[in-house]
Design a protein around this motif. Structure first.
Motif, PDB file in Angstrom:
ATOM      1  N   LEU A 110       0.856  -1.159   0.000  1.00  0.00           N
ATOM      2  CA  LEU A 110       0.000   0.000   0.000  1.00  0.00           C
ATOM      3  C   LEU A 110       0.902   1.222   0.000  1.00  0.00           C
ATOM      4  O   LEU A 110       1.754   1.361   0.875  1.00  0.00           O
ATOM      5  CB  LEU A 110      -0.913  -0.056   1.223  1.00  0.00           C
ATOM      6  CG  LEU A 110      -2.042   0.929   1.333  1.00  0.00           C
ATOM      7  CD1 LEU A 110      -2.993   0.807   0.147  1.00  0.00           C
ATOM      8  CD2 LEU A 110      -2.818   0.679   2.611  1.00  0.00           C
ATOM      9  N   GLY A 111       0.753   2.096  -0.971  1.00  0.00           N
ATOM     10  CA  GLY A 111       1.635   3.244  -1.138  1.00  0.00           C
ATOM     11  C   GLY A 111       1.741   4.148   0.071  1.00  0.00           C
ATOM     12  O   GLY A 111       2.811   4.636   0.405  1.00  0.00           O
ATOM     13  N   ILE A 112       0.618   4.382   0.772  1.00  0.00           N
ATOM     14  CA  ILE A 112       0.653   5.297   1.920  1.00  0.00           C
ATOM     15  C   ILE A 112       1.012   4.598   3.223  1.00  0.00           C
ATOM     16  O   ILE A 112       1.243   5.253   4.228  1.00  0.00           O
ATOM     17  CB  ILE A 112      -0.695   6.051   2.094  1.00  0.00           C
ATOM     18  CG1 ILE A 112      -1.831   5.065   2.360  1.00  0.00           C
ATOM     19  CG2 ILE A 112      -0.989   6.931   0.912  1.00  0.00           C
ATOM     20  CD1 ILE A 112      -3.124   5.737   2.794  1.00  0.00           C
ATOM     21  N   MET A 113       1.058   3.273   3.205  1.00  0.00           N
ATOM     22  CA  MET A 113       1.389   2.499   4.405  1.00  0.00           C
ATOM     23  C   MET A 113       2.353   1.378   4.020  1.00  0.00           C
ATOM     24  O   MET A 113       1.947   0.227   3.889  1.00  0.00           O
ATOM     25  CB  MET A 113       0.112   1.934   5.041  1.00  0.00           C
ATOM     26  CG  MET A 113      -0.842   2.998   5.531  1.00  0.00           C
ATOM     27  SD  MET A 113      -2.420   2.323   6.114  1.00  0.00           S
ATOM     28  CE  MET A 113      -1.892   1.302   7.470  1.00  0.00           C
TER      29      MET A 113
ATOM     30  N   GLY B 155       4.691  -1.717   3.695  1.00  0.00           N
ATOM     31  CA  GLY B 155       4.701  -2.961   4.437  1.00  0.00           C
ATOM     32  C   GLY B 155       3.326  -3.574   4.654  1.00  0.00           C
ATOM     33  O   GLY B 155       3.216  -4.683   5.147  1.00  0.00           O
ATOM     34  N   TYR B 156       2.263  -2.857   4.295  1.00  0.00           N
ATOM     35  CA  TYR B 156       0.909  -3.375   4.429  1.00  0.00           C
ATOM     36  C   TYR B 156       0.406  -3.880   3.083  1.00  0.00           C
ATOM     37  O   TYR B 156       0.748  -3.337   2.045  1.00  0.00           O
ATOM     38  CB  TYR B 156      -0.051  -2.283   4.935  1.00  0.00           C
ATOM     39  CG  TYR B 156       0.066  -2.024   6.416  1.00  0.00           C
ATOM     40  CD1 TYR B 156      -0.855  -2.546   7.304  1.00  0.00           C
ATOM     41  CD2 TYR B 156       1.101  -1.242   6.914  1.00  0.00           C
ATOM     42  CE1 TYR B 156      -0.759  -2.302   8.665  1.00  0.00           C
ATOM     43  CE2 TYR B 156       1.210  -0.998   8.273  1.00  0.00           C
ATOM     44  CZ  TYR B 156       0.278  -1.538   9.138  1.00  0.00           C
ATOM     45  OH  TYR B 156       0.386  -1.291  10.476  1.00  0.00           O
ATOM     46  N   TRP B 157      -0.430  -4.891   3.132  1.00  0.00           N
ATOM     47  CA  TRP B 157      -1.065  -5.430   1.935  1.00  0.00           C
ATOM     48  C   TRP B 157      -2.460  -4.853   1.826  1.00  0.00           C
ATOM     49  O   TRP B 157      -3.093  -4.527   2.822  1.00  0.00           O
ATOM     50  CB  TRP B 157      -1.175  -6.941   2.042  1.00  0.00           C
ATOM     51  CG  TRP B 157       0.121  -7.658   1.884  1.00  0.00           C
ATOM     52  CD1 TRP B 157       1.270  -7.454   2.595  1.00  0.00           C
ATOM     53  CD2 TRP B 157       0.407  -8.697   0.976  1.00  0.00           C
ATOM     54  NE1 TRP B 157       2.241  -8.307   2.178  1.00  0.00           N
ATOM     55  CE2 TRP B 157       1.739  -9.088   1.190  1.00  0.00           C
ATOM     56  CE3 TRP B 157      -0.336  -9.342   0.009  1.00  0.00           C
ATOM     57  CZ2 TRP B 157       2.341 -10.097   0.464  1.00  0.00           C
ATOM     58  CZ3 TRP B 157       0.266 -10.353  -0.713  1.00  0.00           C
ATOM     59  CH2 TRP B 157       1.590 -10.726  -0.492  1.00  0.00           C
TER      60      TRP B 157
ATOM     61  N   SER C  20      -7.663   0.452  12.744  1.00  0.00           N
ATOM     62  CA  SER C  20      -7.440   1.807  13.263  1.00  0.00           C
ATOM     63  C   SER C  20      -6.601   2.660  12.316  1.00  0.00           C
ATOM     64  O   SER C  20      -6.791   3.869  12.243  1.00  0.00           O
ATOM     65  CB  SER C  20      -6.783   1.736  14.637  1.00  0.00           C
ATOM     66  OG  SER C  20      -5.534   1.073  14.566  1.00  0.00           O
ATOM     67  N   GLU C  21      -5.679   2.035  11.563  1.00  0.00           N
ATOM     68  CA  GLU C  21      -4.831   2.792  10.631  1.00  0.00           C
ATOM     69  C   GLU C  21      -5.656   3.493   9.563  1.00  0.00           C
ATOM     70  O   GLU C  21      -5.252   4.510   9.027  1.00  0.00           O
ATOM     71  CB  GLU C  21      -3.806   1.877   9.949  1.00  0.00           C
ATOM     72  CG  GLU C  21      -2.800   1.243  10.868  1.00  0.00           C
ATOM     73  CD  GLU C  21      -3.309  -0.060  11.480  1.00  0.00           C
ATOM     74  OE1 GLU C  21      -4.451  -0.468  11.180  1.00  0.00           O
ATOM     75  OE2 GLU C  21      -2.568  -0.668  12.269  1.00  0.00           O
ATOM     76  N   GLN C  22      -6.807   2.933   9.242  1.00  0.00           N
ATOM     77  CA  GLN C  22      -7.686   3.488   8.214  1.00  0.00           C
ATOM     78  C   GLN C  22      -8.975   4.048   8.820  1.00  0.00           C
ATOM     79  O   GLN C  22      -9.969   4.225   8.116  1.00  0.00           O
ATOM     80  CB  GLN C  22      -8.028   2.413   7.181  1.00  0.00           C
ATOM     81  CG  GLN C  22      -6.844   1.912   6.389  1.00  0.00           C
ATOM     82  CD  GLN C  22      -6.425   2.896   5.323  1.00  0.00           C
ATOM     83  OE1 GLN C  22      -7.256   3.424   4.597  1.00  0.00           O
ATOM     84  NE2 GLN C  22      -5.140   3.147   5.227  1.00  0.00           N
ATOM     85  N   GLY C  23      -8.985   4.309  10.136  1.00  0.00           N
ATOM     86  CA  GLY C  23     -10.145   4.918  10.774  1.00  0.00           C
ATOM     87  C   GLY C  23     -11.336   3.988  10.902  1.00  0.00           C
ATOM     88  O   GLY C  23     -12.476   4.439  10.962  1.00  0.00           O
TER      89      GLY C  23
END
Length: 109
Positions: A1-4, A6-8, A53-56
């Protein structure tokens, strides 16, 4: 994920900003992958998830799409997509029970 890093994340993805989830899916598919909706042979909703939580804690609707395009074709469309900056790369995962298909060779960026 471009803004995070290491995340898929599943692609395509987007906020449900209209009452019709299919319209959002169609728009995001073209925007993020360059794949036309006419290439979709089947679409099935798989799940409704909490994005965390990272994405609200927004809701994510997960779909399975069967495309009338090879992995190599999809990768080529992705390289020309309008908004490919949302994702660092595409990773193709073979579905259990599916016939093996040749995967595209990643390009260095």
């Amino acid at each position: 994920l471009g803004i995070m890093p290491g995340y898929w994340h599943a692609v395509p993805a987007g906020n449900l900003d209209c009452p019709n989830p299919t319209s959002t899916l169609q728009h995001e598919l073209v925007e993020e992958t360059g794949v036309a909706w006419s290439s979709v042979k089947q679409a099935h909703m798989l799940a409704l998830l909490d994005a965390g939580s990272e994405q609200g804690h927004k809701f994510e609707i997960v779909f399975s799409l069967q495309l009338a395009a090879s992995a190599e074709d999809v990768y080529g469309y992705y390289l020309a997509a309008e908004d490919r900056s949302e994702h660092d790369c595409l990773i193709f995962v073979e579905a259990p029970g599916a016939a093996p298909v040749p995967l595209p060779t990643p390009l260095e960026t």
